[in-house]
Design an enzyme around this catalytic site. Structure first.
Site, PDB file in Angstrom:
ATOM      1  N   SER A 108       0.909  -1.236   0.178  1.00 30.12           N
ATOM      2  CA  SER A 108       0.094   0.227   0.079  1.00 30.12           C
ATOM      3  C   SER A 108       0.995   1.420  -0.221  1.00 30.12           C
ATOM      4  O   SER A 108       1.591   1.491  -0.939  1.00 30.12           O
ATOM      5  CB  SER A 108      -0.940   0.128   1.001  1.00 30.12           C
ATOM      6  N   LYS A 139       3.976   1.970  -2.568  1.00 30.34           N
ATOM      7  CA  LYS A 139       4.262   3.290  -3.326  1.00 30.34           C
ATOM      8  C   LYS A 139       5.738   3.732  -2.894  1.00 30.34           C
ATOM      9  O   LYS A 139       6.360   3.872  -3.880  1.00 30.34           O
ATOM     10  CB  LYS A 139       3.402   4.532  -2.825  1.00 30.34           C
ATOM     11  N   TRP A 171      -9.975  -0.448  -5.033  1.00 32.77           N
ATOM     12  CA  TRP A 171      -9.696   0.748  -4.607  1.00 32.77           C
ATOM     13  C   TRP A 171      -8.255   1.158  -5.238  1.00 32.77           C
ATOM     14  O   TRP A 171      -8.052   1.973  -5.880  1.00 32.77           O
ATOM     15  CB  TRP A 171      -9.899   1.154  -3.279  1.00 32.77           C
ATOM     16  N   HIS A 227      -7.324  -5.733   0.919  1.00 32.53           N
ATOM     17  CA  HIS A 227      -6.055  -5.051   0.866  1.00 32.53           C
ATOM     18  C   HIS A 227      -5.231  -5.700   1.936  1.00 32.53           C
ATOM     19  O   HIS A 227      -5.443  -4.837   3.143  1.00 32.53           O
ATOM     20  CB  HIS A 227      -6.668  -3.648   1.292  1.00 32.53           C
TER      21      HIS A 227
HETATM   22  C1  GTR Z   1      -5.812   3.709   1.504  1.00 30.05           C
HETATM   23  C2  GTR Z   1      -5.192   4.552   0.796  1.00 30.05           C
HETATM   24  C3  GTR Z   1      -4.229   4.075  -0.385  1.00 30.05           C
HETATM   25  C4  GTR Z   1      -3.127   3.172   0.393  1.00 30.05           C
HETATM   26  C5  GTR Z   1      -3.888   2.827   1.607  1.00 30.05           C
HETATM   27  C6  GTR Z   1      -2.811   2.109   2.915  1.00 30.05           C
HETATM   28  O1  GTR Z   1      -7.046   3.973   2.354  1.00 30.05           O
HETATM   29  O2  GTR Z   1      -6.285   5.449  -0.076  1.00 30.05           O
HETATM   30  O3  GTR Z   1      -3.776   5.033  -1.072  1.00 30.05           O
HETATM   31  O4  GTR Z   1      -1.984   3.782   0.374  1.00 30.05           O
HETATM   32  O5  GTR Z   1      -4.618   3.341   2.236  1.00 30.05           O
HETATM   33  O6  GTR Z   1      -1.625   2.542   2.763  1.00 30.05           O
HETATM   34  O7  GTR Z   1      -3.051   1.262   3.519  1.00 30.05           O
END
Ligand code: GTR
Length: 417
Positions: A254, A258, A345, A396
């Site tokens: 996440s 990045k 997402w 996620h």
């Molecule tokens: C989300 C966000 C993402 C991502 C993530 C995380 O809510 O929108 O860009 O980075 O969180 O780091 O868990």
């Protein structure tokens, strides 16, 4: 010069609001409907997207096309990186003179004797009254190793329990025991130790401590600060007698994903980059407003990118670059993009399109490029040359299944069988 991407018709067919598939992964209607309810106003259907046009990864500012590895490395890649510094991540400082890494502790009988566990402190000289800014990282290496081992460096964006160096809490987020058993070393950097992950956090952390010579719009943001710190850990790993620093994979999930991409782009000593569910500002395309958008990420996480990035939220087609070009700057080193079925997402399909577009660099090095029609089935790892991709079932997260794919990928790339 933008290029037209082929429509996704060989992968997904649109029939009104319904999507029917070939054997490639596609999101389920149940997940789409749930996300549309949870996040109204965002797009989770292919047929609601505007047409996609992307800048070509091999095209230089002067209009010419890189046709050799040398042209890519000396002209187009540096231009691309500079654009990312200018409009997305910001300019990072150089490493101050006097920077050093100190040993903090060593346990030669960690994991019941299976590993050596060391902790190090990175000490950065800074101008203020504190004189130094420091943060720590942990390294595990297998006791039984005959020589130097390849290593996974995890950039931990979650709490310490997700990646506990004391191993009091075990989590699939950082499977140290599995990695050691497979003959790898592994290190962890806790990102908030370097820079707090808060919109008001820029007055603290390394960003407040270490001045950077950059205009306001391109002053480094939190992701760049974390990536810079990952490079300092790699500095330390380079002098380790038990780690093969030519085979270090930087991995993150996440926001950590990045960061791993930016660390790999800016530091070519990272031999492998793994971005798990990295999404917007990571492997997902800014010009494809599927799931999280540039406008939204800058609104909710205004501290992550440089100020200039905020200017593109209302019209991403004005961006001089897009995220496939970030992936391209990592090639011909190894790159694996992993994402999850329910994590629309983060736009798994957009990440795949980005990877295929980035793979135009691979043939310059005698490696295969990827085609947009190669999007694999769910829970199948696609590996071509030094590129990998999967969509796992579930949400996620960075799971045991994801790690199994990443370790198998590293085994293949580094010929460890
Ligand atoms: C989300 C966000 C993402 C991502 C993530 C995380 O809510 O929108 O860009 O980075 O969180 O780091 O868990």
């Amino acid at each position: 010069m933008p290029i037209d991407l082929p429509p996704p018709s060989n992968v997904i067919q649109h029939v009104g609001d319904h999507v029917t598939s070939s054997s490639s992964w596609q999101p389920t209607e149940a997940v789409i409907t749930r996300l549309e309810k949870e996040r109204p106003g965002f797009i989770f259907r292919e047929n609601q997207l505007p047409p996609l046009q992307l800048p070509e990864v091999l095209r230089s500012h002067d209009g010419s096309l890189a046709t050799t590895a040398a042209e890519w490395e000396t002209r187009v890649r540096p231009e691309t990186l500079e654009q990312f510094r200018h409009v997305v991540f910001g300019q990072s400082p150089s490493v101050p003179a006097g920077f050093k890494i100190e040993s903090v502790s060593e346990d030669r009988y960690a994991l019941k004797g299976a590993a050596i566990h060391q902790t190090f402190r990175v000490v950065v000289p800074v101008p203020g009254p504190e004189k130094t800014f420091s943060f720590e990282y942990s390294v595990f290496t297998p006791t039984s190793a005959a020589g130097k081992v390849p290593l996974f460096l995890l950039l931990n964006n979650r709490g310490v329990n997700a990646a506990d160096p004391e191993r009091a809490t075990l989590s699939s987020f950082w499977p140290v025991e599995m990695l050691i058993a497979r003959g790898y070393g592994t290190a962890v950097l806790h990102l908030p130790d370097v820079q707090p992950d808060r919109p008001d956090g820029l007055s603290a952390g390394i960003i407040a401590a270490l001045p950077v010579d950059a205009e306001k719009g391109e002053h480094w943001g939190t992701l760049a600060a974390w990536a810079w710190a990952a490079s300092r850990v790699l500095d330390g790993l380079q002098s380790s007698p038990s780690v093969d620093a030519t085979r270090v994979a930087v991995i993150g999930h996440s926001r950590g994903g990045k960061t791993a991409l930016w660390a790999g782009a800016t530091d070519s000593r990272f031999a492998m980059v793994i971005a798990n569910c990295s999404g917007c500002g990571g492997a997902a395309l800014s010009r494809r407003p599927f799931g999280e958008t540039v406008a939204r990420i800058n609104e909710v996480f205004p501290h992550w990118f440089c100020e200039n990035f905020k200017g593109f939220g209302s019209d991403t087609t004005r961006l001089p670059i897009d995220q496939h070009q970030l992936l391209a700057t990592i090639l011909p080193r190894a790159l694996y993009i992993g994402c999850a079925d329910e994590d629309l997402w983060a736009d798994p399909r957009g990440e795949f399109i980005a990877l295929t577009a980035a793979s135009a660099v691979a043939p310059l090095y005698g490696q295969p490029a990827l085609d947009a029609d190669q999007l694999p089935q769910i829970n199948q790892s696609l590996v071509a040359g030094k590129l990998g991709y999967h969509v796992r079932s579930g949400g996620h997260d960075l799971t045991d299944w994801d790690w199994q794919q990443y370790v198998a990928f590293a085994d293949g790339v580094w010929k460890r069988h």
